[in-house]
Every structure is written in C-alpha cells, then in structure tokens.
Motif scaffolding. Sequence first.
Motif, PDB file in Angstrom:
ATOM      1  N   UNK A   1       0.831  -1.201   0.000  1.00 48.33           N
ATOM      2  CA  UNK A   1       0.000   0.000   0.000  1.00 48.33           C
ATOM      3  C   UNK A   1       0.867   1.253   0.000  1.00 48.33           C
ATOM      4  N   UNK A   2       1.871   1.261   0.834  1.00 56.01           N
ATOM      5  CA  UNK A   2       2.749   2.417   0.964  1.00 56.01           C
ATOM      6  C   UNK A   2       3.448   2.752  -0.358  1.00 56.01           C
ATOM      7  N   UNK A   3       3.734   1.700  -1.161  1.00 55.38           N
ATOM      8  CA  UNK A   3       4.501   1.877  -2.393  1.00 55.38           C
ATOM      9  C   UNK A   3       3.623   1.901  -3.647  1.00 55.38           C
ATOM     10  N   UNK A   4       2.286   1.899  -3.474  1.00 49.43           N
ATOM     11  CA  UNK A   4       1.410   1.926  -4.634  1.00 49.43           C
ATOM     12  C   UNK A   4       1.434   0.650  -5.435  1.00 49.43           C
ATOM     13  N   UNK A   5       1.753  -0.449  -4.778  1.00 50.77           N
ATOM     14  CA  UNK A   5       1.751  -1.789  -5.388  1.00 50.77           C
ATOM     15  C   UNK A   5       0.477  -2.463  -4.892  1.00 50.77           C
ATOM     16  N   UNK A   6      -0.572  -2.481  -5.707  1.00 47.30           N
ATOM     17  CA  UNK A   6      -1.904  -2.805  -5.187  1.00 47.30           C
ATOM     18  C   UNK A   6      -2.001  -4.261  -4.722  1.00 47.30           C
ATOM     19  N   UNK A   7      -2.467  -4.487  -3.495  1.00 48.72           N
ATOM     20  CA  UNK A   7      -2.552  -5.853  -2.965  1.00 48.72           C
ATOM     21  C   UNK A   7      -3.762  -6.611  -3.508  1.00 48.72           C
ATOM     22  N   UNK A   8      -3.529  -7.878  -3.832  1.00 48.63           N
ATOM     23  CA  UNK A   8      -4.599  -8.827  -4.150  1.00 48.63           C
ATOM     24  C   UNK A   8      -4.549  -9.864  -3.035  1.00 48.63           C
ATOM     25  N   UNK A   9      -5.540  -9.852  -2.136  1.00 44.26           N
ATOM     26  CA  UNK A   9      -5.445 -10.622  -0.895  1.00 44.26           C
ATOM     27  C   UNK A   9      -6.695 -11.460  -0.669  1.00 44.26           C
ATOM     28  N   UNK A  10      -6.533 -12.510   0.104  1.00 45.87           N
ATOM     29  CA  UNK A  10      -7.686 -13.315   0.512  1.00 45.87           C
ATOM     30  C   UNK A  10      -8.408 -12.623   1.666  1.00 45.87           C
ATOM     31  N   UNK A  11      -9.681 -12.947   1.818  1.00 42.40           N
ATOM     32  CA  UNK A  11     -10.513 -12.287   2.830  1.00 42.40           C
ATOM     33  C   UNK A  11     -10.350 -12.980   4.188  1.00 42.40           C
ATOM     34  N   UNK A  12      -9.172 -12.823   4.785  1.00 51.16           N
ATOM     35  CA  UNK A  12      -8.894 -13.439   6.085  1.00 51.16           C
ATOM     36  C   UNK A  12      -8.117 -12.457   6.956  1.00 51.16           C
ATOM     37  N   UNK A  13      -8.253 -12.628   8.264  1.00 52.45           N
ATOM     38  CA  UNK A  13      -7.427 -11.947   9.254  1.00 52.45           C
ATOM     39  C   UNK A  13      -7.162 -10.496   8.970  1.00 52.45           C
ATOM     40  N   UNK A  14      -5.885 -10.113   9.165  1.00 54.85           N
ATOM     41  CA  UNK A  14      -5.495  -8.729   8.999  1.00 54.85           C
ATOM     42  C   UNK A  14      -5.511  -8.252   7.565  1.00 54.85           C
ATOM     43  N   UNK A  15      -5.513  -9.175   6.596  1.00 50.98           N
ATOM     44  CA  UNK A  15      -5.619  -8.754   5.194  1.00 50.98           C
ATOM     45  C   UNK A  15      -6.950  -8.050   4.968  1.00 50.98           C
ATOM     46  N   UNK A  16      -8.020  -8.637   5.506  1.00 52.88           N
ATOM     47  CA  UNK A  16      -9.351  -8.030   5.363  1.00 52.88           C
ATOM     48  C   UNK A  16      -9.473  -6.742   6.168  1.00 52.88           C
ATOM     49  N   UNK A  17      -8.649  -6.576   7.197  1.00 56.99           N
ATOM     50  CA  UNK A  17      -8.686  -5.358   8.015  1.00 56.99           C
ATOM     51  C   UNK A  17      -7.939  -4.197   7.382  1.00 56.99           C
ATOM     52  N   UNK A  18      -7.028  -4.485   6.453  1.00 57.41           N
ATOM     53  CA  UNK A  18      -6.126  -3.429   5.982  1.00 57.41           C
ATOM     54  C   UNK A  18      -6.268  -3.092   4.503  1.00 57.41           C
ATOM     55  N   UNK A  19      -6.957  -3.925   3.733  1.00 59.15           N
ATOM     56  CA  UNK A  19      -7.158  -3.670   2.304  1.00 59.15           C
ATOM     57  C   UNK A  19      -8.649  -3.453   2.052  1.00 59.15           C
ATOM     58  N   UNK A  20      -8.975  -2.421   1.283  1.00 58.75           N
ATOM     59  CA  UNK A  20     -10.373  -2.134   0.925  1.00 58.75           C
ATOM     60  C   UNK A  20     -10.607  -2.568  -0.515  1.00 58.75           C
ATOM     61  N   UNK A  21     -11.518  -3.505  -0.688  1.00 65.91           N
ATOM     62  CA  UNK A  21     -11.770  -4.078  -2.011  1.00 65.91           C
ATOM     63  C   UNK A  21     -12.289  -3.020  -2.988  1.00 65.91           C
ATOM     64  N   UNK A  22     -11.790  -3.089  -4.218  1.00 62.19           N
ATOM     65  CA  UNK A  22     -12.181  -2.120  -5.251  1.00 62.19           C
ATOM     66  C   UNK A  22     -13.492  -2.520  -5.922  1.00 62.19           C
ATOM     67  N   UNK A  23     -14.521  -2.686  -5.094  1.00 57.42           N
ATOM     68  CA  UNK A  23     -15.850  -2.926  -5.661  1.00 57.42           C
ATOM     69  C   UNK A  23     -16.443  -1.580  -6.099  1.00 57.42           C
ATOM     70  N   UNK A  24     -17.622  -1.633  -6.693  1.00 56.85           N
ATOM     71  CA  UNK A  24     -18.205  -0.419  -7.259  1.00 56.85           C
ATOM     72  C   UNK A  24     -18.399   0.665  -6.196  1.00 56.85           C
ATOM     73  N   UNK A  25     -18.920   0.267  -5.029  1.00 49.54           N
ATOM     74  CA  UNK A  25     -19.204   1.253  -3.991  1.00 49.54           C
ATOM     75  C   UNK A  25     -17.921   1.896  -3.474  1.00 49.54           C
ATOM     76  N   UNK A  26     -16.875   1.064  -3.256  1.00 53.88           N
ATOM     77  CA  UNK A  26     -15.613   1.601  -2.750  1.00 53.88           C
ATOM     78  C   UNK A  26     -14.945   2.503  -3.776  1.00 53.88           C
ATOM     79  N   UNK A  27     -15.054   2.136  -5.053  1.00 54.81           N
ATOM     80  CA  UNK A  27     -14.509   3.013  -6.097  1.00 54.81           C
ATOM     81  C   UNK A  27     -15.249   4.347  -6.113  1.00 54.81           C
ATOM     82  N   UNK A  28     -16.572   4.291  -6.015  1.00 56.60           N
ATOM     83  CA  UNK A  28     -17.368   5.522  -6.047  1.00 56.60           C
ATOM     84  C   UNK A  28     -17.041   6.422  -4.858  1.00 56.60           C
ATOM     85  N   UNK A  29     -16.749   5.805  -3.701  1.00 57.29           N
ATOM     86  CA  UNK A  29     -16.430   6.584  -2.502  1.00 57.29           C
ATOM     87  C   UNK A  29     -14.968   7.024  -2.466  1.00 57.29           C
ATOM     88  N   UNK A  30     -14.170   6.514  -3.385  1.00 57.97           N
ATOM     89  CA  UNK A  30     -12.763   6.898  -3.433  1.00 57.97           C
ATOM     90  C   UNK A  30     -11.923   6.306  -2.329  1.00 57.97           C
TER      91      UNK A  30
END
Length: 481
Positions: A386-415
Amino acid sequence: MRVLSVASEVFPLVKTGGLADVAGALPLALARLGVETRTLLPAYPTLAEPLASGRELARIDDLFGGPARLVGLKAEGLDILLLDAPHLFDRPGGPYVGPNGYDHPDNWARFAALGRAGALVGQGLVPGWRPDLVHAHDWQAALAPVYLAFGESPRPQTVLTIHNLAFQGAFPQTVFPELGLPERAWSIEGLEYYGSVGFLKGGLHAADAITTVSPNYASEILQAENGMGLDGLLRGRADALTGIVNGIDTDIWDPNADPHIAANYTTSDLFRRQINKRALEAEFGLAESEEPILAVVSRLTWQKGLDVLAESCDDILAMGCRLVVVGSGDRMLEGSFLAGAARHAGRMGVRIGYDELLSHRVQAGADALLVPSRFEPCGLTQLYALRYGCLPVVSRVGGLADTVIDANFAAQAAGVATGVIFAPVTAAALREGIGRLLRLYADPALWRELQITAMRSEVGWSASARRYKDLYSSLLQDSAP
C-alpha cells in the motif's frame, strides 16, 4: 510509564519474519507517546559487535545450565537489554534452527530462559529500572507472564501478543521439572496442554491481557477452525482479548526517500515508478513490457496459500500478466516456482531466499502484490505494498481483510478502494481476483487513482501505538491499590 518488551527477534538487529518488524517499530512509536520501553533480546552470535559495545547491568548465576548477564545498549533508537547466555545462544544457525535446518533441540530451555530473564527484570533485576508492565511477544517469550504469575507479589502487569497462533512452543512433559515452576503450574490452568508443556498456552492463561495483530484475527481464533486447539481457552478469556492491527515503520518504508530503489517517487510524480518497474524487469530477467507485474514476497508455505498460486501459474501468466516470486520455505513449492520460471523465461522470475533490500525493490517496481493466505494474523507485506502503490490482491482473512479495501463499485465511487479481495482460497477464486485486477489496470486513470488512495492509507504505527498505550494505562489503572 515503563514497559519491558520481551521478544526473540527485533529489526534491524535480528529478523526471520514479521515479529521482528513489530518488536522493532512499536517501541519507537510508543516513545513518541511518552512510553519508555526497553527490549529484552537474546544475544545471538550475529550480535557480538553490539554486545561488546554495551554495559553489563546485571548477572544471573544459573540460567538453565550456565551463567548469564544482561547487557544494556542503544541501537537504532532502541533501548536494548541483551541476554548474554553463551551456553544457550552462542551457536551456529539461526535463532530457532541449527545449520542442519532442524530446530535446536534445547529450544525449550533457550526460550524458557528468555521468559525467566524477562520475569526477573520485571521483578527489579536491573538496578534503578523496574517496569510497570511486561509485554511478551509470541511463544518464545510467553513464559515471562507465567513466571510472574507464579512468582512473588507485587509484580508488573503483563501483556502477551499472539503474532501467529499456529506456532505454540509445545515440548515434552519431561521438560517441566527443569523449568523451576511450582507443581501447581502443571495443570490445565497452567502449562499442561494435552500431556505436553505448552509455552503459548501457559502464557495465554497467565497474561493480564492478550492481544492479536488485527481485530479480524482476534475474532477468527475464537472459532474452532482457526483456533489451533486453543479456541476454548481464548473464548474463556475473550474479555482480555484485543485485536490491534500492526503498523510499519514509515521512515524505513518510504518510496520518497528509500535509498534501496532505482527511483524515488510520491503520489504527485507516480510516473517515476516506471523506472523501478524497468529495473525490476532487468533484475529478474523479464522482457520489457507494459503488462502488469504481479509479485510475491513471502514464506513459501501452505498457510500463505502459495500452493494454490503454484498450481495456477500457467493460467495466470496466460491472462496477460507476469510474475515475480521472492521467498523460501517448502521445498516442493520452491521447486514448483523454479520450474514455472523455467517454462516461462522472460515472463516469470524467482529468487529463493529472503533479501530485505530486494523486497523494497519488488514493492517499488511491481504493479500488484499477491497474498493468497489461508489465514493471516495481520501480514506486513500488504502494508508495504500500500505504501509503495503496489496494489494488494489478498484473501478475505485476518489482517488482510482489516487493511485492504476491495475495489468494488461502492468503494470506487467513494474513493476509498486500495486493492482486490477474493475468497475462498481456491485457484478459481484467485484467478477471478486477478481478472478483476487486470480490468482495473486496463483503465490508467482509475489505476492511478487506486494507487494514490493506497499510498495515502494509514499504515504507520501512530494509531495502533495509541491503542497499546491505552491498553497499558487501563491495566495499570485496574491494578492500582
């Protein structure tokens, strides 16, 4: 407030994994909040130079078969107490394994000694310095709260942080008489764990507070499928359990000032990131192309889901991307990735082993980071990404789900979108997640927006350090007479 941190590794002095990063960065963040922390660390052979520069503060006549001493020094901004016990720690190999690749046979004694020394410091062994609280990290330090709980009063408050519940420090029952604990410690409320001695299990019973390295993981380990046999104990101590997400040292991991990458950059000159991509291609023998580079920087293990990636390499490369893998671990996985690189020369590169500086170059040059973990207490590589602009592709588990926001339509619209989340951990779901990533990459304006949002994410320690300080304060308040 005085805190003793007890850890088996601390970056940059010694590191085998993410525990070291946390044990090194958290005290620095707490210092900015007025918390005085000293860190107790074994004096491994690689620390001979700082050991020689330090000052002896205390001696222990007999610590599991030999004399030991505590040596105080400052290193990389940290106040360090080195546990100098040559009979336990001065040997070839790493902190946990010998040169033959197997665990040191006396690891029970080596890390019981670390816990015992932590308890002694907690009880005032170092003249003029007595901590209000002892914070132990993982099973290697988990006996510190145990020794304090079964020792004399008054004692400092204790916190035990679980970095990965899968590693518990279980040893044969025969070692229990050697630990110097009272007989009552051999019980279900102590160290006894299905007939063996459980270091982490005992610490979870004894500590005044338990933390994990993300809120989601704190919830997951209360369930049988993720509790690694300790879910019942943890449910019984749920009131003492808190999830606090890890951070990273944003001074070390800073694309605008990183001396280890080909070109520095910020959100306002992201075009310079392309220089790092070209450099990464050259380093891994990839043909120059505008196709995205997907990267893995990880232990190569089943936990990390990398068997799923290994079996999908051919299909993923056929989707129109390239792959860089850095890590070591399971020999079959190492071989599988090396074979993939041989099949796809110029499109896939593999480096077996861990290289801290190479990981900086990968994060700066790759377009996306793959983290398909089956379970992940927190994870740090996605925070670096995230810090380096290298976009994470992660599974929906543990801290991965806590720290990455999925680029779904709603999240894209909200920026607010910062990556791609997929589930479950299967080859089909991984390919679907990468397919979504490729569609995002095909829109340069959208991709740049996602990179900027990712780079502006709060991945440092400031918020989490405040939560730790608040936890410490509440424990000290509750224990006040």
